[in-house]
Design an enzyme around this catalytic site. Structure first.
Site, PDB file in Angstrom:
ATOM      1  N   SER A 104       0.858  -1.193   0.000  1.00  0.00           N
ATOM      2  CA  SER A 104       0.000   0.000   0.000  1.00  0.00           C
ATOM      3  C   SER A 104       0.889   1.236   0.000  1.00  0.00           C
ATOM      4  O   SER A 104       2.021   1.193   0.488  1.00  0.00           O
ATOM      5  CB  SER A 104      -0.851   0.004   1.272  1.00  0.00           C
ATOM      6  OG  SER A 104      -1.449   1.279   1.463  1.00  0.00           O
ATOM      7  N   TYR A 133      -1.509   0.334  10.196  1.00  0.00           N
ATOM      8  CA  TYR A 133      -1.578  -0.432   8.946  1.00  0.00           C
ATOM      9  C   TYR A 133      -0.319  -0.199   8.104  1.00  0.00           C
ATOM     10  O   TYR A 133       0.272  -1.145   7.565  1.00  0.00           O
ATOM     11  CB  TYR A 133      -2.835   0.017   8.213  1.00  0.00           C
ATOM     12  CG  TYR A 133      -3.012  -0.440   6.789  1.00  0.00           C
ATOM     13  CD1 TYR A 133      -3.502  -1.714   6.499  1.00  0.00           C
ATOM     14  CD2 TYR A 133      -2.749   0.424   5.726  1.00  0.00           C
ATOM     15  CE1 TYR A 133      -3.707  -2.107   5.180  1.00  0.00           C
ATOM     16  CE2 TYR A 133      -2.960   0.042   4.417  1.00  0.00           C
ATOM     17  CZ  TYR A 133      -3.441  -1.228   4.143  1.00  0.00           C
ATOM     18  OH  TYR A 133      -3.642  -1.613   2.840  1.00  0.00           O
TER      19      TYR A 133
HETATM   20  N1  LIG Z   1      -8.746  -1.071  -1.200  1.00  0.00           N
HETATM   21  C1  LIG Z   1      -7.718  -0.211  -1.256  1.00  0.00           C
HETATM   22  O1  LIG Z   1      -7.887   0.995  -1.513  1.00  0.00           O
HETATM   23  C2  LIG Z   1      -6.301  -0.725  -1.050  1.00  0.00           C
HETATM   24  C3  LIG Z   1      -5.247   0.191  -1.201  1.00  0.00           C
HETATM   25  C4  LIG Z   1      -3.937  -0.256  -1.016  1.00  0.00           C
HETATM   26  C5  LIG Z   1      -3.699  -1.589  -0.712  1.00  0.00           C
HETATM   27  N2  LIG Z   1      -4.748  -2.461  -0.566  1.00  0.00           N
HETATM   28  C6  LIG Z   1      -4.427  -3.863  -0.266  1.00  0.00           C
HETATM   29  O2  LIG Z   1      -5.064  -4.702  -1.224  1.00  0.00           O
HETATM   30  C7  LIG Z   1      -5.388  -5.963  -0.624  1.00  0.00           C
HETATM   31  C8  LIG Z   1      -6.850  -6.292  -0.850  1.00  0.00           C
HETATM   32  O3  LIG Z   1      -7.642  -5.304  -0.219  1.00  0.00           O
HETATM   33  P1  LIG Z   1      -9.196  -5.119  -0.514  1.00  0.00           P
HETATM   34  O4  LIG Z   1      -9.449  -3.660  -0.459  1.00  0.00           O
HETATM   35  O5  LIG Z   1      -9.592  -5.912  -1.712  1.00  0.00           O
HETATM   36  O6  LIG Z   1      -9.832  -5.764   0.826  1.00  0.00           O
HETATM   37  P2  LIG Z   1     -11.291  -6.340   1.116  1.00  0.00           P
HETATM   38  O7  LIG Z   1     -12.256  -6.030   0.020  1.00  0.00           O
HETATM   39  O8  LIG Z   1     -11.633  -5.892   2.484  1.00  0.00           O
HETATM   40  O9  LIG Z   1     -11.055  -7.935   1.106  1.00  0.00           O
HETATM   41  C9  LIG Z   1     -10.271  -8.529   2.079  1.00  0.00           C
HETATM   42  C10 LIG Z   1     -10.293 -10.031   1.886  1.00  0.00           C
HETATM   43  O10 LIG Z   1      -9.442 -10.633   2.854  1.00  0.00           O
HETATM   44  C11 LIG Z   1     -10.178 -11.551   3.673  1.00  0.00           C
HETATM   45  N3  LIG Z   1      -9.595 -11.487   5.013  1.00  0.00           N
HETATM   46  C12 LIG Z   1      -9.525 -10.408   5.826  1.00  0.00           C
HETATM   47  N4  LIG Z   1      -8.895 -10.742   6.962  1.00  0.00           N
HETATM   48  C13 LIG Z   1      -8.558 -12.041   6.866  1.00  0.00           C
HETATM   49  C14 LIG Z   1      -7.893 -12.958   7.714  1.00  0.00           C
HETATM   50  N5  LIG Z   1      -7.454 -12.594   8.931  1.00  0.00           N
HETATM   51  N6  LIG Z   1      -7.703 -14.244   7.275  1.00  0.00           N
HETATM   52  C15 LIG Z   1      -8.161 -14.630   6.061  1.00  0.00           C
HETATM   53  N7  LIG Z   1      -8.776 -13.790   5.206  1.00  0.00           N
HETATM   54  C16 LIG Z   1      -8.990 -12.518   5.613  1.00  0.00           C
HETATM   55  C17 LIG Z   1     -11.649 -11.074   3.565  1.00  0.00           C
HETATM   56  O11 LIG Z   1     -12.602 -12.112   3.770  1.00  0.00           O
HETATM   57  P3  LIG Z   1     -13.134 -12.519   5.244  1.00  0.00           P
HETATM   58  O12 LIG Z   1     -13.557 -11.253   5.907  1.00  0.00           O
HETATM   59  O13 LIG Z   1     -14.244 -13.494   4.987  1.00  0.00           O
HETATM   60  O14 LIG Z   1     -11.963 -13.163   5.916  1.00  0.00           O
HETATM   61  C18 LIG Z   1     -11.671 -10.648   2.099  1.00  0.00           C
HETATM   62  O15 LIG Z   1     -11.813 -11.764   1.263  1.00  0.00           O
HETATM   63  C19 LIG Z   1      -5.006  -5.845   0.857  1.00  0.00           C
HETATM   64  O16 LIG Z   1      -3.723  -6.413   1.059  1.00  0.00           O
HETATM   65  C20 LIG Z   1      -4.950  -4.336   1.079  1.00  0.00           C
HETATM   66  O17 LIG Z   1      -4.086  -3.999   2.150  1.00  0.00           O
HETATM   67  C21 LIG Z   1      -6.044  -2.058  -0.737  1.00  0.00           C
END
Ligand SMILES: NC(=O)c1ccc[n+]([C@@H]2O[C@H](COP(=O)([O-])OP(=O)(O)OC[C@H]3O[C@@H](n4cnc5c(N)ncnc54)[C@H](OP(=O)(O)O)[C@@H]3O)[C@@H](O)[C@H]2O)c1
Length: 243
Positions: A140, A153
């Site tokens: 990130s 984070y």
């Molecule tokens: N969205 C953004 O703007 C953004 C920006 C920079 C980086 N990122 C990075 O991109 C990646 C994906 O993010 P996203 O925004 O797509 O997140 P998201 O929509 O919240 O999805 C998170 C996923 O991870 C699972 N999860 C969460 N905690 C978990 C745990 N302890 N064990 C197993 N599974 C777990 C969730 O399912 P369950 O809740 O069912 O476990 C879900 O499938 C992450 O690494 C995030 O840090 C995102």
């Protein structure tokens, strides 16, 4: 021939679901993980038109038995050549200044965002070595920004970036490649949790990263290893910055 099998953690929604669809389209057999069974099952069902094997393994990435189950599922599909450490947590929502951050939440977010990806990589190494594997760790811009309230984070993502570069250097002789990918802001549950109550409709959906995945999977793995890529940057050769 190297196994065309990938594990994607956190594949039940958001970016993980998009990467799962992309890799299914590339003919990868998939092991998809998340803590909640129903949304994960829905994603697996939606991928059935790709005619690739898709296994779901429900659990928390901080649980060693769950991690072993995911790797066993990949080996049952023929091996493992791609590990996508995508599952992640903010630590607290709404976000809090580091000066006030509850330390139990800080320890927990390090376990999810740093220890679990390293543990999965360790456990997957025999299979990754056998298949010229690639590990993709999701980072990130918070890893570098020092943005107020993003410290808990952001610390974990900075640590994960250094883990990626270190592992890339350590594993190159074994033919295993490791990259760090900052996907950029995306309209997802995690992003909404970071800005509770705010309108985030101006952020792109995670499909915006698909051109990057197409580029990455077209590259020689050893040549990209050790790189940190910004998926929404559009000119990935130029922005490959070692951490
Ligand atoms: N969205 C953004 O703007 C953004 C920006 C920079 C980086 N990122 C990075 O991109 C990646 C994906 O993010 P996203 O925004 O797509 O997140 P998201 O929509 O919240 O999805 C998170 C996923 O991870 C699972 N999860 C969460 N905690 C978990 C745990 N302890 N064990 C197993 N599974 C777990 C969730 O399912 P369950 O809740 O069912 O476990 C879900 O499938 C992450 O690494 C995030 O840090 C995102």
């Amino acid at each position: 021939m190297a196994a065309k099998v990938a594990i994607i953690t956190g594949a039940s929604r958001g970016l993980g679901e998009v990467v799962a669809r992309f890799l299914a389209g590339q003919g990868y057999a998939l092991v998809l993980t998340a803590r909640h069974a129903e949304p994960l099952q829905k994603v697996a069902l939606a991928l059935s038109s790709f005619n690739v094997p898709v296994q779901t393994v429900v659990g928390d990435v901080t649980d060693a038995a769950h991690r072993t189950a995911a790797i066993d599922a990949a080996n049952a599909l023929g091996g493992l050549s791609v590990l996508v450490n995508n599952a992640s947590d903010l630590g607290v929502s709404p976000l809090l200044p580091l000066a006030d951050f509850p330390l139990d939440a800080l320890e927990r977010v390090f376990k999810i965002n740093v220890v679990a990806p390293i543990a999965l990589t360790q456990a997957a190494l025999p299979a990754l070595k056998a298949n010229g594997g690639l590990v993709i760790n999701l980072s990130s811009d918070a890893a570098k920004g020092g943005y107020p309230t993003w410290g808990g984070y952001g610390l974990t993502k900075a640590a994960l970036d250094l883990a990626s570069l270190t592992l890339a250097n350590e594993l190159s002789d074994a033919g295993v490649s490791v990259v760090s990918v900052d996907p950029g802001d995306m309209r997802t549950v995690m992003h909404q949790d970071a800005f509770p109550g705010d309108d985030i409709s101006d952020r792109p959906l995670p499909d915006v990263t698909v051109p990057f995945w197409a580029w990455l999977f077209g590259q020689d793995r050893a040549a990209v290893s050790g790189g940190r890529y910004a998926a929404q940057a559009q000119n990935w050769e130029a922005v490959n910055e070692a951490v």
